[in-house]
Design an enzyme around this catalytic site. Structure first.
Site, PDB file in Angstrom:
ATOM      1  CG  ASP A  30      -2.097   0.755   0.983  1.00  0.00           C
ATOM      2  OD1 ASP A  30      -1.999   2.129   0.880  1.00  0.00           O
ATOM      3  OD2 ASP A  30      -3.241   0.350   0.972  1.00  0.00           O
ATOM      4  CG  HIS A 254     -34.555 -11.221   4.371  1.00  0.00           C
ATOM      5  ND1 HIS A 254     -35.193 -11.928   4.997  1.00  0.00           N
ATOM      6  CD2 HIS A 254     -33.619 -11.861   4.056  1.00  0.00           C
ATOM      7  CE1 HIS A 254     -34.796 -13.219   4.996  1.00  0.00           C
ATOM      8  NE2 HIS A 254     -33.591 -13.140   4.311  1.00  0.00           N
ATOM      9  CB  CYS A 263     -20.603  -4.555  -3.716  1.00  0.00           C
ATOM     10  SG  CYS A 263     -18.912  -5.047  -2.859  1.00  0.00           S
TER      11      CYS A 263
END
Length: 440
Positions: A30, A254, A263
């Site tokens: 990173d 649900h 996402c």
């Protein structure tokens, strides 16, 4: 095997830690020095159940390490994974691939041996080919191949999803690439996990199609819930009745305040943009995106209606802020629309979330933060459940009623049974089910 993982965000850190648990030697890379320093000190930048123990165990075993030096990480790597962010691009909803392409250039410059470059990030169709072109243009002499290996990790259950997946999808077009990926995922053969090998483009589209379909199921049952409320029908019974059909299945049926997270929102938007770009508009997915945006505001209206249309000067207790339980992720959470709408209507908002308060502070203002559910409800005119954390599933209703000024609960996750709430003396509103009043 030796693996370099470019990116230590949610996907990169979880994937790197899980590969190291398989026994591979993994170096996570990173550019952020503060993040690498924190990881080296055992500080995990995200909340994911089990991740801290997994990282600690594999660092101690010498299989997992962290660095800013991509050249050192790739010196002996058999495979290098690109696991950087692909956020929605402002204006058109397309995936911002700048981080992916920058990683491709850095990989090309650092490459010293035959390498398989694997895209783990969620990317639109054709990205793998562009990654290949960038590497080839940067290093014409390099010996490499490009593959696609999309992730299917649910926040809050990511480690389980990686270790025991429904399937592993690999876009790999040479036997050498397929053999290397088989070796990486060899531990899953014990569980006979299906490993699907496809073209690069097919693997990329599978990821988007899967998320779009799940988002569509959520949106479908939410629209059915609206009809249920107007026809005195229980949406949970409807969901069970259709979910028992093997062709439909009960998962993602649900009813609630709409989908959020890292996402579904960006992936549905990116898929819509891809469809338009290629002259194949995806009308169903376009509608799903539109309905989901509207739904969050409608949930705020639902709460206001439960307050007889007047929230001015009232205090509302909000239980849960993250888009789902077992995560601290606030991205596109329904609370980001609901809370400001209630504040604009004149309400004072008291809030509690087991893991999300530190992220919520960056995105929401003017809230009174509380230490637990009962503290949140103390003196409030109504309580609202936005996120279905386990600790909200068995609240002491007698205590809750004594703390609220009025026994009013708006349950946007349908945690409780209406008849039990009425028996406990509550006015109870839920999603896709008739409201109930206290029993006399």
């Amino acid at each position: 095997m030796r693996v370099a993982m470019i990116g230590t965000g949610y996907v990169g850190l979880v994937s790197g830690a899980c590969f190291s648990e398989f026994g591979h030697a993994v170096v996570c890379v990173d550019k952020n020095p503060a993040r690498i320093e924190a990881l080296e000190q055992g500080e995990i930048p995200i909340f994911e159940p089990g991740l801290e123990d997994l990282v600690t165990r594999n660092v101690k075993a010498g299989r997992l390490s962290f660095t800013q030096d991509i050249t050192a990480a790739m010196a002996e790597a058999d495979a290098v994974f690109i696991a950087v962010g692909t956020p929605s691009r402002r204006g058109d909803g397309e995936a911002d691939l700048s981080y992916v392409y920058a990683a491709a250039e850095e990989i090309a410059r650092a490459m010293t041996r035959p390498t398989l470059v694997v895209t783990k990030s969620t990317v639109p169709v054709g990205t793998g080919r562009e990654v290949e072109r960038i590497i080839r243009a940067t290093r014409p002499d390099a010996d490499f191949e490009v593959a696609s290996n999309p992730e299917f990790l649910r926040e809050g259950a990511a480690i389980e999803d990686f270790m025991r997946p429904d399937r592993v999808v690999c876009g790999a077009e040479s036997e050498r690439a397929r053999e290397l990926l088989r070796a990486l995922y060899r531990p899953l053969y014990i569980n006979e996990t299906p490993i699907l090998f496809t073209s690069l483009e097919t693997a990329e589209l599978i990821k988007y199609a899967a998320n779009a379909f799940l988002a569509t199921k959520i949106t479908f049952i939410n629209e059915i819930a609206d009809l249920c409320e107007r026809t005195n029908v229980n949406v949970q019974d409807v969901a069970k009745g259709i979910g028992l059909d093997g062709r439909i299945g009960g998962k993602f049926l649900h009813a609630g305040p709409g989908y959020g997270g890292s996402c579904f929102p960006k992936d549905t938007q990116a898929l819509v943009a891809t469809g338009r770009k290629h002259g194949a508009p995806l009308r169903i997915v376009e509608t799903v995106v539109d309905i989901n945006e509207v739904r969050k505001r409608r949930m705020a209206d639902k709460i206001l209606a439960a307050l007889d249309g007047n929230a001015k000067g009232k205090t509302i207790a909000v239980l849960g802020l993250t888009f789902k339980p077992e995560t601290d992720d606030m991205r596109d959470s329904p609370s980001l629309v609901i809370v400001p709408a209630l504040q604009q209507a004149g309400a004072t908002i008291r809030v509690y979330d087991p893991e999300g308060l530190h992220e919520a502070r960056k995105l929401l203002g003017g809230m009174v933060e509380c230490k637990d559910a009962y503290d949140t409800c103390n003196g409030a005119d109504a309580a609202v459940i936005i996120t279905e954390w386990n600790q909200f599933r068995a609240l002491d209703l007698v205590r809750l009623k004594s703390l609220l000024r009025k026994p009013l609960l708006v349950d946007l996750r349908n945690i409780y049974k209406p008849h039990e709430m009425a028996a406990a003396g509550f006015t109870y509103h839920s999603v896709g089910r008739p409201p109930v009043a206290p029993k006399a």
